[in-house]
Design an enzyme around this catalytic site. Structure first.
Site, PDB file in Angstrom:
ATOM      1  N   GLY A  84     -27.741 -42.110   7.582  1.00 23.66           N
ATOM      2  CA  GLY A  84     -28.643 -41.720   8.653  1.00 23.66           C
ATOM      3  C   GLY A  84     -29.643 -40.704   8.132  1.00 23.66           C
TER       4      GLY A  84
ATOM      5  N   CYS B  70     -24.277 -34.518   4.314  1.00 27.67           N
ATOM      6  CA  CYS B  70     -25.658 -34.466   4.791  1.00 27.67           C
ATOM      7  C   CYS B  70     -26.592 -34.542   3.596  1.00 27.67           C
ATOM      8  CB  CYS B  70     -25.877 -33.159   5.556  1.00 27.67           C
ATOM      9  SG  CYS B  70     -27.550 -32.958   6.163  1.00 27.67           S
TER      10      CYS B  70
ATOM     11  N   HIS C  93     -24.565 -36.498  14.345  1.00 25.69           N
ATOM     12  CA  HIS C  93     -25.089 -35.701  13.224  1.00 25.69           C
ATOM     13  C   HIS C  93     -26.624 -35.681  13.261  1.00 25.69           C
ATOM     14  CE1 HIS C  93     -24.891 -34.382   8.849  1.00 25.69           C
ATOM     15  NE2 HIS C  93     -26.151 -34.768   8.967  1.00 25.69           N
ATOM     16  N   GLU C  94     -27.229 -36.857  13.461  1.00 30.82           N
ATOM     17  CA  GLU C  94     -28.691 -36.946  13.433  1.00 30.82           C
ATOM     18  C   GLU C  94     -29.307 -36.274  14.663  1.00 30.82           C
ATOM     19  OE1 GLU C  94     -29.654 -37.645  10.629  1.00 30.82           O
ATOM     20  OE2 GLU C  94     -27.877 -38.708   9.923  1.00 30.82           O
TER      21      GLU C  94
ATOM     22  N   HIS D 236     -29.550 -32.696  14.115  1.00 29.05           N
ATOM     23  CA  HIS D 236     -30.730 -32.321  13.310  1.00 29.05           C
ATOM     24  C   HIS D 236     -31.953 -32.105  14.208  1.00 29.05           C
ATOM     25  CE1 HIS D 236     -29.598 -32.358   9.119  1.00 29.05           C
ATOM     26  NE2 HIS D 236     -29.117 -33.583   9.159  1.00 29.05           N
TER      27      HIS D 236
HETATM   28 ZN    ZN Z   1     -27.845 -34.442   7.820  1.00 30.62          ZN
END
Ligand code: ZN
Length: 179
Positions: free
Chosen positions: A46, A88, A130-131, A134
């Site tokens: 991702g 990441c 996770h994305e 961000h």
């Molecule tokens: Zn990341």
């Protein structure tokens, strides 16, 4: 080739909450293409727009051979959780056990401004969380417990990429007046 450099921790763009996309134009389609190509090149599961320096609410994913993207995501998380290793592209070469919701329903839009829903569990759910983090200026090490975060910071400080970067962006200006 539209592969872009990936911003590394602690680049301030990774700490900046990204703005919602309001215009679904050619620029946005190019951003999705750049994100996709950069993610596949890395390779990663991702990639979020801030990771290539663009502070907009867009991410791409590549999970179980499925390539996709989501604009302006809004998540519904399951109460059921999963534990597992997470990494990441902005904190390269490391993985830490990170607790996430087991499954997610993500509502948003595609690059043409049409509503889409992505439902998934396990890795896809982890990736989407996770994305989306961000896009809110959150990095996965923020999700670790105090001990995990301390260990992550220890490893980051020792990492070659972190040291190289620290030298490149030294906050101390060079001046003959300061010895
Ligand atoms: Zn990341």
């Amino acid at each position: 080739m539209a592969v872009q450099p990936i911003r590394l921790f602690p680049d301030p763009v990774l700490r900046t909450p990204a703005a919602p996309v309001e215009t679904f134009d050619k620029e946005l389609r190019r951003l999705v293409k750049d994100l996709t190509e950069t993610m596949v090149d890395a390779p990663g599961a991702g990639l979020a727009a801030p990771q290539i320096g663009v502070s907009l609410r867009v991410f791409t994913y590549w999970v179980d051979d499925e390539l996709g993207h989501l604009v302006n995501p809004d998540l519904d998380l399951s109460e059921d959780v999963q534990d597992g290793e997470e990494g990441c592209l902005s904190v390269p070469g490391m993985a830490f056990d990170t607790r996430r919701a087991r499954s997610v329903v993500a509502r948003g839009m595609n690059m043409h401004g049409e509503p889409v829903v992505i439902s998934g569990s396990d890795l896809l759910a982890r990736c989407v969380q996770h994305e989306t983090d961000h896009l809110d200026g959150i990095i996965f090490i923020d999700r670790l417990d105090a001990e995990g975060r301390k260990e992550a910071m220890r490893q980051i400080r020792q990492a070659e990429w972190f040291a190289d970067q620290a030298i490149a962006v030294s906050p101390h200006p060079i001046s003959s007046r300061w010895l």
